[in-house]
Scaffold this active site. Structure first.
Site, short mmCIF file in Angstrom:
data_model
loop_
_atom_site.label_atom_id
_atom_site.label_comp_id
_atom_site.label_asym_id
_atom_site.label_seq_id
_atom_site.Cartn_x
_atom_site.Cartn_y
_atom_site.Cartn_z
N ASN A 26 42.69 44.79 43.67
CA ASN A 26 43.14 45.16 45.02
C ASN A 26 43.52 43.87 45.76
OD1 ASN A 26 43.46 46.13 47.59
ND2 ASN A 26 41.30 46.67 47.92
N TRP A 27 44.84 43.60 45.78
CA TRP A 27 45.29 42.33 46.38
C TRP A 27 45.19 42.35 47.90
CZ3 TRP A 27 50.45 41.25 43.23
CH2 TRP A 27 50.10 40.95 41.90
N LYS A 28 44.85 43.48 48.46
CA LYS A 28 44.74 43.63 49.92
C LYS A 28 45.99 43.04 50.58
CE LYS A 28 39.78 43.79 49.52
NZ LYS A 28 38.49 43.67 50.14
N HIS B 77 39.50 53.47 51.35
CA HIS B 77 38.85 52.14 51.33
C HIS B 77 38.15 51.88 52.66
CE1 HIS B 77 38.23 47.85 51.03
NE2 HIS B 77 38.38 47.99 49.73
N GLU C 248 31.75 51.58 46.34
CA GLU C 248 31.94 50.30 47.04
C GLU C 248 31.04 50.29 48.27
OE1 GLU C 248 35.72 48.15 45.86
OE2 GLU C 248 36.03 49.07 47.79
N GLY D 149 38.40 42.66 44.72
CA GLY D 149 39.20 42.30 45.89
C GLY D 149 39.42 40.80 46.00
P1 PGA Z 1 35.71 42.34 47.29
O1 PGA Z 1 36.58 43.61 47.65
O2 PGA Z 1 35.75 42.17 45.80
O3 PGA Z 1 36.37 41.23 48.04
O4 PGA Z 1 34.32 42.61 47.78
C1 PGA Z 1 36.49 44.80 46.93
C2 PGA Z 1 37.32 45.83 47.64
O5 PGA Z 1 37.33 45.78 48.88
O6 PGA Z 1 37.97 46.67 47.04
#
Ligand code: PGA
Length: 265
Positions: A12-14, A99, A166, A236
């Site tokens: 998940n590149w956000k 999410h 999550e 993420g």
């Molecule tokens: P993170 O994010 O690995 O930075 O905790 C995971 C996500 O939000 O999908």
């Protein structure tokens, strides 16, 4: 031919990749390695506007492209939205939904409608659930989230459903504190119990895939590989760091190789 079970790593590149050049460059930097993996598949989820460019480079079944969200209606007067159909036409096969970083922007029924739309378009929703904290009501809160999302969703294609646990307290935490495998297994018990009530049959349940996500990296993935019943991971913070990803792929491959051929290790 031996059937090889595979773990899925969803990147998940956000909003951390900010140009077409960077998105394509990042994908190409891992593509060759991922195409040779035996026990790992990868789903890259770039920001919406780069899905098309990244998907254009998909030529191997070990990696696919996903979106980070999508609007449930196909088209219409929805300023700023990107529909499930548009994501599909751009090449996405998976869509992350619900999410926690989006939950303040959408209601529970929005998420449920999105899951339904994604399934109707024959894509795979990656549905995120997770409690805010491990207070005395955490199990109830988690079970309620599953009810809210899945009660009104069609039950015909469970093999197309992925549930990512999550916990909000573990996501991109400054202390980089993921849940432990034990905490994940406690949550998985709650999740499966609730989904069993919703999907009813053991066959349906056996088809749903479960991921863990929240501050996962190359330092803690082994705890989950060794001690948890997990089909893969949603990553993420480190998902746009090829060096860390490579180490994670290697750890998954080594672990799976040992599982498959214990006598050779
Ligand atoms: P993170 O994010 O690995 O930075 O905790 C995971 C996500 O939000 O999908």
């Amino acid at each position: 031919m031996i059937h090889k079970p595979k773990k899925m790593i969803v990147a998940n590149w956000k909003m951390n990749v900010t140009s077409e050049k960077d998105a394509t460059g990042l994908f190409l930097s891992i593509k060759n390695v991922v195409s040779k993996l035996e026990y790992t598949t990868m789903v890259c989820c770039p920001p919406h506007m780069y899905v098309n460019q990244v998907a254009a480079h998909v030529d191997n079944k070990n990696y696919r492209v996903g979106g980070q969200d999508a609007y449930p209606e196909e088209s219409g007067s929805r300023t700023g939205e990107t529909s499930v159909l548009m994501m599909k036409n751009a090449g996405a096969e998976y869509i992350i939904l619900g999410h926690s970083e989006r939950r303040h922007l959408e209601t529970k029924s929005d998420v449920s409608r999105k899951v339904t739309a994604v399934l109707e378009h024959e894509l795979t929703p990656i549905v995120c659930v997770g409690e805010e904290s491990r207070d005395k009501n955490w199990k109830k809160a988690l079970a309620q989230q599953l009810k809210d999302v899945f009660n009104r969703v069609p039950k015909k294609t469970p093999e197309n459903i992925i549930v990512a646990y999550e916990p909000i307290w573990a996501i991109s935490s400054d202390k980089k504190t993921p849940a432990t495998a034990v905490e994940y297994m406690e949550a998985l018990e709650v999740i499966k119990k609730e989904l069993q009530k919703i999907f009813k049959t053991a066959t349906a349940m056996s088809k749903i895939r479960f991921l863990y996500g929240g501050s996962l990296d190359d330092k803690n993935i082994e705890d989950f590989l060794k001690n948890a019943e997990v089909d893969g991971f949603l990553v993420g913070r480190v998902s746009h760091d090829p060096r860390i990803l490579m180490t994670m792929f290697r750890l998954v491959e080594d672990h799976m190789q040992k599982e498959m051929f214990p006598q050779s290790s």
